[in-house]
Structures are given as structure tokens and as C-alpha cells.
Design a protein around this motif. Sequence first.
Motif, PDB file in Angstrom:
ATOM      1  N   VAL A   1      48.500   4.712   7.214  1.00  0.00           N
ATOM      2  CA  VAL A   1      48.235   5.846   6.321  1.00  0.00           C
ATOM      3  C   VAL A   1      47.814   7.073   7.117  1.00  0.00           C
ATOM      4  O   VAL A   1      48.274   8.196   6.852  1.00  0.00           O
ATOM      5  CB  VAL A   1      47.170   5.464   5.278  1.00  0.00           C
ATOM      6  CG1 VAL A   1      46.769   6.678   4.454  1.00  0.00           C
ATOM      7  CG2 VAL A   1      47.692   4.365   4.375  1.00  0.00           C
ATOM      8  N   LEU A   2      46.942   6.895   8.097  1.00  0.00           N
ATOM      9  CA  LEU A   2      46.496   8.040   8.884  1.00  0.00           C
ATOM     10  C   LEU A   2      47.593   8.568   9.792  1.00  0.00           C
ATOM     11  O   LEU A   2      47.564   9.747  10.177  1.00  0.00           O
ATOM     12  CB  LEU A   2      45.276   7.657   9.720  1.00  0.00           C
ATOM     13  CG  LEU A   2      43.993   7.376   8.926  1.00  0.00           C
ATOM     14  CD1 LEU A   2      42.888   6.927   9.861  1.00  0.00           C
ATOM     15  CD2 LEU A   2      43.556   8.607   8.151  1.00  0.00           C
ATOM     16  N   TYR A   3      48.559   7.738  10.124  1.00  0.00           N
ATOM     17  CA  TYR A   3      49.702   8.221  10.905  1.00  0.00           C
ATOM     18  C   TYR A   3      50.613   9.078  10.045  1.00  0.00           C
ATOM     19  O   TYR A   3      51.183  10.067  10.517  1.00  0.00           O
ATOM     20  CB  TYR A   3      50.475   7.040  11.494  1.00  0.00           C
ATOM     21  CG  TYR A   3      51.651   7.452  12.345  1.00  0.00           C
ATOM     22  CD1 TYR A   3      51.455   7.867  13.659  1.00  0.00           C
ATOM     23  CD2 TYR A   3      52.951   7.424  11.845  1.00  0.00           C
ATOM     24  CE1 TYR A   3      52.532   8.251  14.446  1.00  0.00           C
ATOM     25  CE2 TYR A   3      54.035   7.805  12.621  1.00  0.00           C
ATOM     26  CZ  TYR A   3      53.813   8.221  13.922  1.00  0.00           C
ATOM     27  OH  TYR A   3      54.881   8.599  14.697  1.00  0.00           O
TER      28      TYR A   3
ATOM     29  N   ALA B   1      38.079  12.936   8.062  1.00  0.00           N
ATOM     30  CA  ALA B   1      36.982  12.090   7.609  1.00  0.00           C
ATOM     31  C   ALA B   1      37.180  11.668   6.158  1.00  0.00           C
ATOM     32  O   ALA B   1      36.891  10.531   5.782  1.00  0.00           O
ATOM     33  CB  ALA B   1      35.651  12.820   7.778  1.00  0.00           C
ATOM     34  N   THR B   2      37.701  12.580   5.329  1.00  0.00           N
ATOM     35  CA  THR B   2      37.920  12.253   3.910  1.00  0.00           C
ATOM     36  C   THR B   2      38.958  11.155   3.748  1.00  0.00           C
ATOM     37  O   THR B   2      38.768  10.214   2.967  1.00  0.00           O
ATOM     38  CB  THR B   2      38.354  13.511   3.139  1.00  0.00           C
ATOM     39  OG1 THR B   2      37.373  14.537   3.305  1.00  0.00           O
ATOM     40  CG2 THR B   2      38.523  13.203   1.662  1.00  0.00           C
ATOM     41  N   ASN B   3      40.057  11.260   4.473  1.00  0.00           N
ATOM     42  CA  ASN B   3      41.096  10.226   4.380  1.00  0.00           C
ATOM     43  C   ASN B   3      40.594   8.875   4.896  1.00  0.00           C
ATOM     44  O   ASN B   3      40.933   7.821   4.339  1.00  0.00           O
ATOM     45  CB  ASN B   3      42.337  10.656   5.167  1.00  0.00           C
ATOM     46  CG  ASN B   3      43.057  11.823   4.526  1.00  0.00           C
ATOM     47  OD1 ASN B   3      42.916  12.066   3.324  1.00  0.00           O
ATOM     48  ND2 ASN B   3      43.813  12.566   5.308  1.00  0.00           N
TER      49      ASN B   3
ATOM     50  N   GLY C   1      42.747   7.384  18.536  1.00  0.00           N
ATOM     51  CA  GLY C   1      43.215   8.760  18.432  1.00  0.00           C
ATOM     52  C   GLY C   1      43.680   9.174  17.056  1.00  0.00           C
ATOM     53  O   GLY C   1      44.197  10.286  16.896  1.00  0.00           O
ATOM     54  N   ILE C   2      43.501   8.331  16.032  1.00  0.00           N
ATOM     55  CA  ILE C   2      43.937   8.677  14.681  1.00  0.00           C
ATOM     56  C   ILE C   2      42.763   8.705  13.715  1.00  0.00           C
ATOM     57  O   ILE C   2      42.958   8.673  12.497  1.00  0.00           O
ATOM     58  CB  ILE C   2      45.007   7.688  14.169  1.00  0.00           C
ATOM     59  CG1 ILE C   2      44.466   6.253  14.229  1.00  0.00           C
ATOM     60  CG2 ILE C   2      46.278   7.813  14.953  1.00  0.00           C
ATOM     61  CD1 ILE C   2      45.429   5.226  13.658  1.00  0.00           C
TER      62      ILE C   2
ATOM     63  N   LEU D   1      35.029   8.228  19.194  1.00  0.00           N
ATOM     64  CA  LEU D   1      35.759   9.269  19.918  1.00  0.00           C
ATOM     65  C   LEU D   1      35.126   9.528  21.283  1.00  0.00           C
ATOM     66  O   LEU D   1      35.832   9.779  22.268  1.00  0.00           O
ATOM     67  CB  LEU D   1      35.788  10.552  19.086  1.00  0.00           C
ATOM     68  CG  LEU D   1      36.567  11.730  19.677  1.00  0.00           C
ATOM     69  CD1 LEU D   1      38.028  11.355  19.884  1.00  0.00           C
ATOM     70  CD2 LEU D   1      36.455  12.955  18.772  1.00  0.00           C
ATOM     71  N   MET D   2      33.792   9.448  21.356  1.00  0.00           N
ATOM     72  CA  MET D   2      33.130   9.623  22.645  1.00  0.00           C
ATOM     73  C   MET D   2      33.514   8.512  23.619  1.00  0.00           C
ATOM     74  O   MET D   2      33.704   8.764  24.822  1.00  0.00           O
ATOM     75  CB  MET D   2      31.620   9.658  22.448  1.00  0.00           C
ATOM     76  CG  MET D   2      31.098  10.887  21.738  1.00  0.00           C
ATOM     77  SD  MET D   2      29.290  10.910  21.624  1.00  0.00           S
ATOM     78  CE  MET D   2      28.838  11.045  23.348  1.00  0.00           C
TER      79      MET D   2
END
Length: 332
Positions: free
Chosen positions: A164-166, A172-174, A252-253, A264-265
Motif C-alpha cells: 500500500v505504501l509503495y 504518517a497518516t497512511n 525507506g517506505i 529512519l535513524m
Amino acid sequence: MTDPAEPTDPAEPTASADRPSGAAAVPSRQRPPRWWLLLGRDRAAAVAAVILAGVFLVALFGRLLIGDRAVRQDLRASLRPPSLDHGFYGLLGTDVLGRSVLARLVDAAGTTLSVAVPAVLCSLLIGSALGLWAGYHGGVRENVAMRVADVILSFPSLLIAVVVLYVFAPSATNIVLILAIARVPVYLRTARAESAELRSRLFVDAARTFGTPSRNIIYRHILPIALPTLLTVATLDFCFVMLTESSLSFLGIGIQPPEVSWGLMVAQGRQYLQTAWWIAVLPGVAIVLTTVSATVLAAWVRLATDPAQRWRLTLPRKRRGNRAAVPSEMIA
């Protein structure tokens, strides 16, 4: 002066009737201990509660204290190791752009919890409501709810989030919407099992006999009993959701720059593990501490909210391991 052998008048109140010797002591012995007293008896749970409270306070108020320190760049201070020589914000070192790792950890705590907490709350409310409703009524409604849960559970939640994120823009909402929908079946199945078992109890039959609406029976009689189990599941699910968000950000997504999260860090610091280990290791330690603390506290909450198991927390620490089978008052 009365004769000691003279029988007393039955209607005349006696001193023992006015002041029963054990009446004041029995309620105090039967009253359950306060939750903070029980928490203080368990050192591991107390430490976990302190860590989680600190993380939530940092996530709520940390950004007000650090200002723009999390995004302020200073290339002359690139990859400085943890030290007090460069002020408070250099305590945990800097990254490749000279940004304070301490400030970024504080900023990332707010981002990570702003994803995990809403996702858990949404899935808890929706799944619990549907599960209690389906388990109480049974029949077709229960079968339909369970089949929907089986369909959602048949797909790995991480795989759904990746796909879905791809397709859509990572945000953040998704992430919250995807994780909330993916975790609804966990609460639905738990609440359905609790409600299906409680609907045949005598107090539920009595309420139904007196004409109490089904929504009131669920809200007043079934929900208070099922709530401790649901909250324990939610605490454990919080760990899973936070780890999933960190995994998505690592791939990364998930959270995208300029926003920052612990995952992410870790992703940004993996290429500097040999030269600047603190960039990736410290956020990883923050993830581990938060998830382990939530797991330990969930086990304590499950015992503290269960009247049949709460007595285990009142035992001395030395007797919990070898005498946890029976209550203390039954031990000779």
C-alpha cells in the motif's frame, strides 16, 4: 448494682454489638492494595513503568525544549563521538551533517509514538466493539465478523503495508491507517471469545430477563470483564506496531525526511556503523528499551487487573517463585 449471674435483656444492646471487634478490621484486610503499592512490589514492572513514562513525556514535551536542534546542521561538527566537550546536545554525538543525535532521538520519539499510539487505539476501539457485538449476538453476525478477520489475517500486515505504501505516498497518516486496519482482527477475535463466553453467565441472563437492552449489557456487564485482557493485548500490540513502523522506515517506505523516527535513524546510520556506531545503535537501543518495558508492564497489568491473580503481586519477592500456586493466607 446488677448480679453477674443475672441474664441480660435480649433487646438491650451490648458493648460487643455496639463495637464489633472485627468489623473494622475485616474490610481493611479485604480491600485490595492500591495499584502503585502493587507496582512498587515488582521492581521490574516499576522500572518498566518509569521508562515508558519517560518516553511518553519526552515525546509530548521534548520538541518544545529542543526547538530546531534536531534539524540544525553544522558540517564542522560532523560525526563527533558522544562527549560532554561540546555541550549538552553533543552528549550522544552528532551525525554526518553535524546534527545532534540527542535532539534527533527526542524528535523521533514524538514521531514514532504519534504513529504507534493512534494505530493501537483505533484498532482497539474498532476491533473490540465489533468483537463484543458479534460474540454477544452470535449466529450470522459472528460468522461474518470472524470470516472478515480471517481474510485480513491471511495477509501479513508488513506485506500489506509495503504494498500500500509503495502504491500511495508514504506518510504518517497512511501508516496509521494501514496498521490500524491490519491489527483490527487481533482485538476482534479476542473480544469475540470473551463475549461469547460471558453471554451465558447468570448475571447476563438476569439482565436479559429484566429487559436490559443488549448494548447496555455489553457496555455495563461484559466490557468491564473483558477490558483487562484487551488492554494487555493492546500493550503487547503497541510493541508490534512500533517495530513495524521502524521496519517500514528502515526499508525507506515509512517516515520520510525531513521528519525523523527511530527506524529512519537506524536506516540512515547503518552505513556509518564502523566509523560512527552511535548514529544507528542509540535509536536501536531506544526501540529495544521501549518494547521490552511495554512487554514487562503488560505482564504486570494482566495480573494487577485480574482479581483471581492479583494476590500473586502481594507475596514477598522471595516467595513468588516457589509459592505462586496458592494464596498466602492458605500457606501453612
